[in-house]
Design an enzyme around this catalytic site. Structure first.
Site, short mmCIF file in Angstrom:
data_model
loop_
_atom_site.label_atom_id
_atom_site.label_comp_id
_atom_site.label_asym_id
_atom_site.label_seq_id
_atom_site.Cartn_x
_atom_site.Cartn_y
_atom_site.Cartn_z
N ASP A 67 27.81 -11.01 22.92
CA ASP A 67 29.12 -11.41 23.41
C ASP A 67 29.30 -12.43 23.83
O ASP A 67 28.48 -13.09 24.86
CB ASP A 67 29.36 -10.12 23.96
CG ASP A 67 28.56 -9.42 25.09
OD1 ASP A 67 27.76 -9.73 25.78
OD2 ASP A 67 28.11 -7.97 25.81
N ASN A 136 29.51 4.13 31.78
CA ASN A 136 30.33 4.35 30.96
C ASN A 136 30.15 4.67 29.08
O ASN A 136 30.58 5.04 28.94
CB ASN A 136 31.72 3.99 30.50
CG ASN A 136 32.02 2.28 29.95
OD1 ASN A 136 30.80 1.71 29.41
ND2 ASN A 136 32.95 2.05 30.30
N HIS A 138 29.36 2.28 27.63
CA HIS A 138 29.44 0.99 26.25
C HIS A 138 28.07 0.39 26.17
O HIS A 138 26.79 -0.08 26.67
CB HIS A 138 30.38 -0.38 26.64
CG HIS A 138 29.92 -0.49 27.91
ND1 HIS A 138 30.93 -1.29 28.75
CD2 HIS A 138 28.92 -1.38 28.30
CE1 HIS A 138 29.95 -2.19 29.84
NE2 HIS A 138 29.08 -2.34 29.34
N GLU A 143 33.61 -0.87 24.46
CA GLU A 143 34.22 0.32 25.19
C GLU A 143 34.03 2.20 24.35
O GLU A 143 34.61 2.19 23.00
CB GLU A 143 35.59 -0.29 25.78
CG GLU A 143 35.22 -0.94 26.54
CD GLU A 143 34.23 -1.31 27.97
OE1 GLU A 143 33.85 -0.75 28.25
OE2 GLU A 143 34.36 -2.42 28.70
P1 PGA Z 1 23.70 -4.37 34.22
O1 PGA Z 1 25.21 -3.98 32.51
O2 PGA Z 1 23.30 -4.23 32.75
O3 PGA Z 1 24.56 -5.25 34.36
O4 PGA Z 1 24.13 -2.86 34.47
C1 PGA Z 1 25.08 -3.26 31.35
C2 PGA Z 1 25.77 -3.69 30.00
O5 PGA Z 1 27.41 -3.62 30.82
O6 PGA Z 1 25.37 -3.18 29.54
#
Ligand code: PGA
Length: 249
Positions: A67, A136, A138, A143
């Site tokens: 992304d 959450n 995702h 999301e």
């Molecule tokens: P993080 O993010 O590795 O910074 O915890 C993971 C994500 O949001 O996919």
């Protein structure tokens, strides 16, 4: 789905990096799916070490990132392009033409998304995809309530994700509102996926991903039906698991 629980963040990074290194040695012209965020940082650090000390060769490898924020130019220090260069690409011998990251500055975002899907197919599909997970549930910027069959497209970030990522920006106002992201369906087309999680703020998401029903409410739950998925977590991220058989190797 293979569940692997390790003591701490350092250990899961070592296991993941070794899996990547073994795979690259087996298939030097493989296609890797890469991720940003805090979680893969330790994996990239270890891969750089293996490159430097054990001659791991990335010269034929192709990469596709999950992304990119919409509206941040590549040179912005919070763009995912910048992140990948700084934390991995500048330190290994991957060819610049073999690196693919969605262009969040494209004038025609829809076309950019279609083109990205096409490029993945032309490369032969992703062999091995690394995934983080949001608190959450995702995956990439898919999301909660994203279609489980979705392809690369523009998504609006939830307030929760923007808050989680605000720590990297000067103020909440600067956190982008949109991103281009591979879809859940795009991710599921990868031949193998490794989902990593560390820390107790991920325990709810991991509990659901491993033991919950498959639901768009928690997009990561889709890995339950992936043909070759590994969920690699530390003790804190695993702390809410109750029913899953805990494999420790
Ligand atoms: P993080 O993010 O590795 O910074 O915890 C993971 C994500 O949001 O996919």
């Amino acid at each position: 789905m293979l569940l692997m629980i390790r003591e701490n963040y350092e250990e899961i990074c070592k296991v993941a990096a070794q899996k990547f290194a073994d795979f690259i040695r087996k298939k030097p012209n493989c296609v890797l799916g890469l991720a940003t965020g805090s979680t893969p940082l330790g994996v990239y650090k270890e891969l750089i070490r293996i490159y430097q000390e054990e001659n791991l060769d990335f010269s034929l490898v192709q990469t596709f990132n999950l992304d990119e924020y919409v509206g941040l130019p590549w040179e912005h220090d919070q763009s995912y392009y910048y992140f990948m260069k700084k934390n991995l690409f500048d330190h290994i011998n991957v060819h610049p033409n073999s690196i693919h990251i969605p262009n969040g500055m494209a004038s025609d975002i829809e076309q950019e998304c279609l083109e990205y899907e096409k490029q993945i197919i032309e490369a032969g599909g992703i062999d091995l995809q690394i995934l983080g997970i949001g608190s959450n549930g995702h995956i990439a910027f898919n999301e909660p309530f994203s279609s489980l069959g979705s392809r690369t497209r523009i998504k609006t970030l939830t307030e929760k994700t923007r808050q989680d990522n605000a720590r990297f920006f000067k103020s909440m106002d600067e956190v982008p509102k949109y991103a281009i992201t591979m879809g859940v369906g795009t991710i599921m087309d990868s031949r193998s996926v490794i989902l990593l999680a560390s820390g107790s703020n991920k325990s709810w998401a991991i509990k659901n991903t491993v033991e919950g029903p498959i639901t768009a409410r928690v997009p990561a739950t889709i890995v339950q039906i992936h043909r070759h998925a590994t969920v690699l977590v530390d003790r804190d991220a695993a702390s809410e698991l109750t029913d899953a058989i805990k494999i420790s190797e």
